[in-house]
Design an enzyme around this catalytic site. Structure first.
Site, PDB file in Angstrom:
ATOM      1  N   HIS A 199      -3.318   0.539  -3.504  1.00 24.55           N
ATOM      2  CA  HIS A 199      -3.624  -0.444  -2.690  1.00 24.55           C
ATOM      3  C   HIS A 199      -2.647  -1.448  -2.933  1.00 24.55           C
ATOM      4  O   HIS A 199      -2.008  -1.585  -3.728  1.00 24.55           O
ATOM      5  CB  HIS A 199      -4.928  -1.032  -2.577  1.00 24.55           C
ATOM      6  CG  HIS A 199      -6.270  -0.299  -1.875  1.00 24.55           C
ATOM      7  ND1 HIS A 199      -7.419  -0.680  -1.547  1.00 24.55           N
ATOM      8  CD2 HIS A 199      -6.240   0.954  -1.552  1.00 24.55           C
ATOM      9  CE1 HIS A 199      -8.253   0.009  -1.101  1.00 24.55           C
ATOM     10  NE2 HIS A 199      -7.345   1.184  -1.067  1.00 24.55           N
ATOM     11  N   CYS A 238      -9.462  -3.847  -5.497  1.00 27.47           N
ATOM     12  CA  CYS A 238      -8.681  -5.085  -5.783  1.00 27.47           C
ATOM     13  C   CYS A 238      -9.284  -6.138  -6.475  1.00 27.47           C
ATOM     14  O   CYS A 238      -8.778  -7.061  -7.212  1.00 27.47           O
ATOM     15  CB  CYS A 238      -7.833  -5.163  -4.508  1.00 27.47           C
ATOM     16  SG  CYS A 238      -6.892  -3.630  -4.039  1.00 27.47           S
ATOM     17  N   CYS A 245     -10.254  -5.680  -1.176  1.00 27.31           N
ATOM     18  CA  CYS A 245     -11.517  -4.807  -1.091  1.00 27.31           C
ATOM     19  C   CYS A 245     -12.092  -4.993  -2.536  1.00 27.31           C
ATOM     20  O   CYS A 245     -11.631  -5.464  -3.540  1.00 27.31           O
ATOM     21  CB  CYS A 245     -10.901  -3.421  -0.899  1.00 27.31           C
ATOM     22  SG  CYS A 245     -10.283  -2.800  -2.203  1.00 27.31           S
ATOM     23  N   GLU A 285      -2.473  -4.686  -3.345  1.00 25.17           N
ATOM     24  CA  GLU A 285      -2.718  -5.506  -4.649  1.00 25.17           C
ATOM     25  C   GLU A 285      -2.189  -4.876  -6.071  1.00 25.17           C
ATOM     26  O   GLU A 285      -1.892  -5.265  -7.075  1.00 25.17           O
ATOM     27  CB  GLU A 285      -3.966  -6.197  -4.645  1.00 25.17           C
ATOM     28  CG  GLU A 285      -4.230  -7.170  -3.359  1.00 25.17           C
ATOM     29  CD  GLU A 285      -4.818  -6.115  -2.344  1.00 25.17           C
ATOM     30  OE1 GLU A 285      -4.608  -5.034  -2.170  1.00 25.17           O
ATOM     31  OE2 GLU A 285      -5.655  -6.776  -1.535  1.00 25.17           O
ATOM     32  N   ASN A 343       0.961  -1.283   0.058  1.00 23.69           N
ATOM     33  CA  ASN A 343       0.032   0.045  -0.046  1.00 23.69           C
ATOM     34  C   ASN A 343       0.850   1.181  -0.075  1.00 23.69           C
ATOM     35  O   ASN A 343       2.024   1.479   0.771  1.00 23.69           O
ATOM     36  CB  ASN A 343      -0.989  -0.060   1.235  1.00 23.69           C
ATOM     37  CG  ASN A 343      -2.039   1.174   1.475  1.00 23.69           C
ATOM     38  OD1 ASN A 343      -1.940   2.251   1.220  1.00 23.69           O
ATOM     39  ND2 ASN A 343      -3.078   0.486   1.129  1.00 23.69           N
ATOM     40  N   ASP A 378      -8.577   4.547   3.645  1.00 27.33           N
ATOM     41  CA  ASP A 378      -7.933   3.763   2.851  1.00 27.33           C
ATOM     42  C   ASP A 378      -9.158   2.890   2.148  1.00 27.33           C
ATOM     43  O   ASP A 378      -9.062   2.428   1.007  1.00 27.33           O
ATOM     44  CB  ASP A 378      -7.162   2.897   3.361  1.00 27.33           C
ATOM     45  CG  ASP A 378      -6.302   2.282   2.200  1.00 27.33           C
ATOM     46  OD1 ASP A 378      -5.672   2.938   1.519  1.00 27.33           O
ATOM     47  OD2 ASP A 378      -5.916   0.861   2.193  1.00 27.33           O
TER      48      ASP A 378
END
Lengths: 140, 140
Positions: free
Chosen positions: B46, B76, B73, B48, B35, B136
Site C-alpha cells: 500500500h 497501514c 486502512c 504508506e 501503491n 486492494d
C-alpha cells in the site's frame, strides 16, 4: 508451524530477528517469510508481512490461515484484519503479547500454541540483541 | 500533501492504484511511496507501507508525520500504531473511511484534509477498475 519455525531459524542464520511465518490455503503452504529488518534493511518486512508479500496477489484470503512463530504485532494484525484472514496460529505470546485482542475484536480466530522452542529462540535473541528487538516493535 | 499527491499521480501513470504517501521528519520528507499492487504484484505495498519501506530503518518514529492521499486502512494504521507515529494527515476519507478510530484510540492525531483532488482521483480509478480497488482493500 514447523515450516514457520524453519523460516525463523533461517532468519537467525542470516543474522536476522528469528521470527517466521507461513500462509496456508486448503492445507497447502502458499507463502513463506521471515523478518528481514536486518537482511534487507527494511522495517516493514516483519515475518508475516514478508510472508504475505511472498504469497503475492492471491485474491481472497477468506480460506487462509496465517502461522507465525510470535503473536502478530499491530502492523501484522492490521494486515490480517484488512485482508480478511480468518484464523491466526501463533507459536507463542510470552515474549510479546501482540495484538491478539484487536484481531479477535474483528472476528479473527487466534490460537496461541505456547511453544517452548519459539519462546527460547526469542529469549536468546533478545538477550544478545536487545536494541534490534526494540527497534522492530517501535519501542526505541 | 502535494508530494503525496505527486506520488499518487505517478502510480496512476504506471498503471497502478493512485494512492501516494510521504513520511516527514522535522519538516523534511524522509520517505516517499505509492501503491505498488499492480506494478510489483505485491499486495502489502500500500502507499504508506511502500513509503515506510523506502524511508528505511530510521529508528524512532516519534517525531514523524505520515501523509497519505487516502485515510489509512488497518494494515497501514497498524504500522502507524506499532511504529509509534504520532500524527497522520489524510487527503480524504470519502472514498474509504479507513481505520481512523483505531488510530485515534491509540493516541494518534488524525487530520482529514477532505481534498477534492484526492477524492476525484480515486472516484475515477474505481469507476474504471473496481476489481483492483476491492482486491486492494481485501474485499474480493
Amino acid at each position: 508451524m514447523q515450516a514457520a519455525i524453519a523460516e525463523a531459524k533461517q532468519g537467525l542464520q542470516e543474522g536476522g530477528i528469528p521470527i517466521g511465518s507461513v500462509l496456508v490455503q486448503q492445507g497447502k503452504i502458499i507463502g513463506r517469510g521471515h523478518n528481514q529488518r536486518v537482511q534487507q534493511g527494511n522495517p516493514i518486512l516483519h515475518a508475516e508481512i514478508d510472508c504475505l508479500s511472498n504469497a503475492g496477489r492471491i485474491g481472497s484470503y477468506a480460506d487462509t490461515v496465517l502461522y507465525s512463530t510470535l503473536m502478530p504485532c499491530y502492523l501484522c494484525a492490521g494486515a490480517v484484519v484488512q485482508f480478511g484472514i480468518k484464523k491466526v496460529i501463533a507459536g507463542e505470546s510470552q515474549t510479546f503479547a501482540g495484538a491478539r485482542a484487536f484481531m479477535e475484536s474483528h472476528g479473527v480466530e487466534v490460537i496461541d500454541l505456547n511453544l517452548e522452542v519459539c519462546q527460547q529462540m526469542m529469549a536468546d535473541f533478545i538477550t544478545q540483541h536487545p536494541r534490534l528487538w526494540f527497534e522492530d516493535i517501535g519501542k526505541l
